[in-house]
Design an enzyme around this catalytic site. Sequence first.
Site, PDB file in Angstrom:
ATOM      1  N   GLY A  15       0.798  -1.230   0.000  1.00  0.00           N
ATOM      2  CA  GLY A  15       0.000   0.000   0.000  1.00  0.00           C
ATOM      3  C   GLY A  15       0.831   1.280   0.000  1.00  0.00           C
ATOM      4  N   ALA A  18       2.784   2.196   3.354  1.00  0.00           N
ATOM      5  CA  ALA A  18       4.013   1.419   3.491  1.00  0.00           C
ATOM      6  C   ALA A  18       5.113   2.017   2.619  1.00  0.00           C
ATOM      7  CB  ALA A  18       3.752  -0.030   3.089  1.00  0.00           C
ATOM      8  N   LEU A 181       1.945  12.128  17.353  1.00  0.00           N
ATOM      9  CA  LEU A 181       2.625  11.997  18.648  1.00  0.00           C
ATOM     10  C   LEU A 181       4.117  11.677  18.484  1.00  0.00           C
ATOM     11  CD1 LEU A 181      -0.089  10.200  20.774  1.00  0.00           C
ATOM     12  CD2 LEU A 181       0.698  12.554  20.971  1.00  0.00           C
ATOM     13  N   GLY A 182       4.548  11.507  17.246  1.00  0.00           N
ATOM     14  CA  GLY A 182       5.980  11.317  17.003  1.00  0.00           C
ATOM     15  C   GLY A 182       6.633  12.619  16.577  1.00  0.00           C
ATOM     16  N   LYS A 183       5.841  13.672  16.454  1.00  0.00           N
ATOM     17  CA  LYS A 183       6.379  14.938  15.943  1.00  0.00           C
ATOM     18  C   LYS A 183       6.965  15.790  17.061  1.00  0.00           C
ATOM     19  CE  LYS A 183       3.253  15.541  12.014  1.00  0.00           C
ATOM     20  NZ  LYS A 183       3.832  16.120  10.822  1.00  0.00           N
ATOM     21  N   HIS A 242      -5.218  13.343  14.887  1.00  0.00           N
ATOM     22  CA  HIS A 242      -3.959  14.100  14.921  1.00  0.00           C
ATOM     23  C   HIS A 242      -4.105  15.451  15.625  1.00  0.00           C
ATOM     24  CE1 HIS A 242      -2.769  11.079  12.206  1.00  0.00           C
ATOM     25  NE2 HIS A 242      -2.963  11.687  11.055  1.00  0.00           N
TER      26      HIS A 242
HETATM   27  C1  BG6 Z   1      -2.572  11.368   7.512  1.00  0.00           C
HETATM   28  C2  BG6 Z   1      -3.839  11.668   6.761  1.00  0.00           C
HETATM   29  O1  BG6 Z   1      -2.840  10.572   8.629  1.00  0.00           O
HETATM   30  O2  BG6 Z   1      -1.975  12.588   7.920  1.00  0.00           O
HETATM   31  C3  BG6 Z   1      -3.537  12.523   5.556  1.00  0.00           C
HETATM   32  O3  BG6 Z   1      -4.469  10.455   6.365  1.00  0.00           O
HETATM   33  C4  BG6 Z   1      -2.774  13.769   5.956  1.00  0.00           C
HETATM   34  O4  BG6 Z   1      -4.722  12.865   4.859  1.00  0.00           O
HETATM   35  C5  BG6 Z   1      -1.593  13.435   6.854  1.00  0.00           C
HETATM   36  O5  BG6 Z   1      -2.329  14.403   4.769  1.00  0.00           O
HETATM   37  C6  BG6 Z   1      -0.954  14.683   7.442  1.00  0.00           C
HETATM   38  O6  BG6 Z   1       0.251  14.361   8.075  1.00  0.00           O
HETATM   39  P1  BG6 Z   1       1.457  15.399   8.098  1.00  0.00           P
HETATM   40  O7  BG6 Z   1       2.487  14.730   8.939  1.00  0.00           O
HETATM   41  O8  BG6 Z   1       1.870  15.596   6.672  1.00  0.00           O
HETATM   42  O9  BG6 Z   1       0.933  16.677   8.685  1.00  0.00           O
END
Ligand code: BG6
Length: 485
Positions: A15, A18, A181-183, A242
């Site tokens: 996918g 991955a 939570l890893g950021k 998130h």
């Molecule tokens: C993913 C979502 O979990 O997080 C996406 O499925 C989104 O749609 C992404 O773009 C955003 O993550 P980041 O780390 O780019 O802010």
Amino acid sequence: LPFRHVAIVVFGASGDLAKKMTYPALFSLMANNMLPKDRTHFIGAARSKYKMEDFHKKISSGIKSSDQQVLSKFLEKCPYISLSAYDDGPSYQRLDSEIAKLESQSTGSGKNLRVYYIALPPSVFGDVSENLRKYAWHKEGINRIIVEKPYGKDYQSAKVLSNKLASLFTEEEVFRIDHYLGKDSVKSVLPLRFGANPFLSSTWSREHVQYVTVNFKEAFGAEGRGGYFDEFGIIRDVMQNHLMQWIILAGMERPNSLSVKDIHQAKLKFINDCRPVRPSDVIIGQYTASSKDPNKKAYKDDETVKKDSKASTFATAVLYIDNDRWRDVPFVIRCGKALDETRAELTLHYKTPPDSLFPSESGRTGTTFTIRDHPEKSHVLTATTKKPGRGFTVLNAPLSIDFSNPKYTDSYVPTAYEVLIYDAVRGDHTWFVPREEAEEAWRVWDDAIKNSESRNPLKYEYGSEGPKEEKDLLKQLGVEFETGE
Ligand code: BG6
């Protein structure tokens, strides 16, 4: 790491996640010597049939590496197993014996560790976990399962999923991942608040804060991900998990210590204090085609999306927290795809003291404090100060720390996925989501999501700032997303 052998098994290896996230993270962990090179394997599993060579081509395309030798060494450790079906027992027996073979060849000491990373749709999750438990759980070793989102679709389905997991695994074995939570940008709110910054910690409450915003914008749409996105929509995709996690860390009370237990307790207490979001406090939108760029098609024109889709690709919602620190302070959360820019930031907007002697040129005297993840990682405080020159003209000027400056960073800065996968290998649950927390987060959003699904989303053009109607809600609340920079 005290293991004889480490097997990280990626389910859904064919996918998108991955390719874009998991394998690049595994590669970087290995290239940076975070995992024992001679005793670790990354086993891909999915239903697609691949020749090994093609599978390796696929995963390498997501990996940025200037060193071909390091990459080939990594690929040697990445076997692939094609499962006949996700509920096919013999496929899992094959997987088990493949891992057992690698384990038996290892010369390390200690127990064997198996980490199963499940990046698969919820519809097959039950089959996979049951079969893993039955056929591929190491009897004497240590086994862990990393569960990706979506963690259910609502409170009820999350509970069902939790019960399923609990019937098969101990909570110690389960790692619910939320990559926010890893950021660093998300976690940095903790030292900012609970480190030694009295100027922040003493003003971090309703006494001084007028409102809080989370501004999450992406300049790209849901292209090609319609199959998943159409069923879930943007509130479930990023807001409920998130962005909620970011708010939890920014809003929770001081944990008694940095132990897993204390951090999880403080987080859960905050969610318990969140009032369910009122459907009337939610604006939803869906993007239409750009009038300027023919490549920027409407959401509904994506071939993976239903033609009559009502899925929202934009949402603004207001959250209230019923506790002494935050009562009546609106937390206004905006998230949207196909907007005018990419941005992710959380901002505290301070009250303007009624006795301020210095109204600013812009009419804004309240200061703001922003923690930013995109477009760059930074902390920005805007402060009112005197504009140089005659008189007392006041401006809101940013005092900023830009974390892309090498002065502030180590030479190896792991991505969010690297941080979390490594934590799971070490068995550290701190930055994973415990069962109750995952369920409670739905309680806050369930009504709002269900109601939004019965509505027609407002339209906004690809590349714009979002639906114009959002402005009315913001005006009503007296909220601006801009930070005075
Ligand atoms: C993913 C979502 O979990 O997080 C996406 O499925 C989104 O749609 C992404 O773009 C955003 O993550 P980041 O780390 O780019 O802010």
